[in-house]
Design an enzyme around this catalytic site. Structure first.
Site, short mmCIF file in Angstrom:
data_model
loop_
_atom_site.label_atom_id
_atom_site.label_comp_id
_atom_site.label_asym_id
_atom_site.label_seq_id
_atom_site.Cartn_x
_atom_site.Cartn_y
_atom_site.Cartn_z
N GLY A 12 0.83 -1.19 0.00
CA GLY A 12 0.00 0.00 0.00
C GLY A 12 0.87 1.24 0.00
N HIS B 64 -1.66 6.93 7.90
CA HIS B 64 -0.78 7.90 7.22
C HIS B 64 -1.53 9.19 6.90
CE1 HIS B 64 3.08 5.99 6.61
NE2 HIS B 64 2.53 4.89 6.12
N CYS C 291 7.19 -0.33 7.02
CA CYS C 291 6.67 0.86 6.34
C CYS C 291 7.73 1.38 5.37
CB CYS C 291 6.33 1.93 7.36
SG CYS C 291 5.62 3.44 6.65
N LEU C 292 7.28 1.74 4.18
CA LEU C 292 8.21 2.29 3.18
C LEU C 292 8.86 3.57 3.67
CD1 LEU C 292 6.01 1.74 0.00
CD2 LEU C 292 8.04 0.44 0.65
N HIS D 158 -3.45 0.73 8.29
CA HIS D 158 -2.10 1.29 8.21
C HIS D 158 -2.06 2.51 7.29
CE1 HIS D 158 2.44 0.62 7.94
NE2 HIS D 158 2.22 1.48 6.97
N GLU D 159 -2.65 2.37 6.11
CA GLU D 159 -2.61 3.47 5.14
C GLU D 159 -3.46 4.66 5.60
OE1 GLU D 159 0.07 1.28 3.19
OE2 GLU D 159 -0.42 3.40 2.98
N GLN E 93 3.06 9.95 1.69
CA GLN E 93 4.37 9.30 1.56
C GLN E 93 5.12 9.73 0.32
OE1 GLN E 93 2.65 5.16 2.45
NE2 GLN E 93 4.71 5.05 3.29
#
Length: 206
Positions: A46, A135, A89-90, A131-132, A51
């Site tokens: 995702g 953000h 996480c990216l 999670h997304e 991000q």
């Protein structure tokens, strides 16, 4: 489309509550296409717009063959929880810790054209949605850690080794960044255990 550069922890945009999308024109369509390509390039589960430096309420997802995007999402979570699962996480490369998430999630919002969308997921898909969406509210998964895991995560983020991981990750990604960006999750899918990530499981969730 273009592969975008992903913002790393410490960037203020990751701590900013994103704005609702109000313009459903070609710029939004391009943003979503670029986010999708970027997510796929890093084998992510995702990716949220903040991000890649865009403070708008949009995220893309790709879990077990289920993929898409949602704009201006609103989540309704179950009262019960699923077993803890390691997330990465990216925007926090190289780290992974077990996170408590609700068992199921219902997401309502719209697509890039403004058409109503309703999504439901359990397990990893529900975890990805939560999670997304975090953000979009300026929340990172490390904020949800407790006890020793939280201490270990904060310690890792502060230390020099983590700084080196961030620099290497940023340099590696820069090689594939699209020139049109000028300069982008959930995590990869495959973490080696709490505190270490190899970048391919929830490792590369946005």
């Amino acid at each position: 489309m273009a592969i975008l550069n992903i913002r790393i922890i410490g960037d203020p945009v990751l701590r900013t509550v994103a704005d609702p999308v109000t313009d459903f024109g070609p710029e939004l369509a391009k943003l979503i296409a670029d986010m999708t390509e970027t997510m796929e390039d890093v084998d992510g589960a995702g990716l949220a717009a903040p991000q890649i430096g865009v403070s708008q309420r949009v995220f893309t997802y790709r879990i077990d063959g289920v993929e898409g995007h949602i704009v201006n999402p609103v989540l309704e979570n179950s009262d019960d929880y699923q077993p803890d699962h390691v997330e990465g996480c990216l925007s926090i490369p190289g780290l992974g810790f077990p996170v408590r998430r609700f068992r199921s999630t219902r997401v309502t919002g719209v697509d890039m054209h403004g058409n109503p969308v309703t999504l439901e997921g359990e397990g990893m898909l529900a975890r990805c949605f939560q999670h997304e969406n975090d953000h979009l509210d300026g929340i990172l998964y490390t904020d949800r850690l407790e006890g020793e895991d939280r201490k270990a995560a904060l310690r890792s983020i502060r230390n020099a080794n983590y700084d080196a991981v961030t620099k290497r990750t940023t340099a590696k990604r820069a090689k594939t960044v699209g020139s049109s960006f000028g300069g982008a999750s959930f995590g990869g899918t495959g973490l080696n255990g709490p505190g270490q990530g190899s970048g391919s499981s929830f490792g590369n969730a946005g």
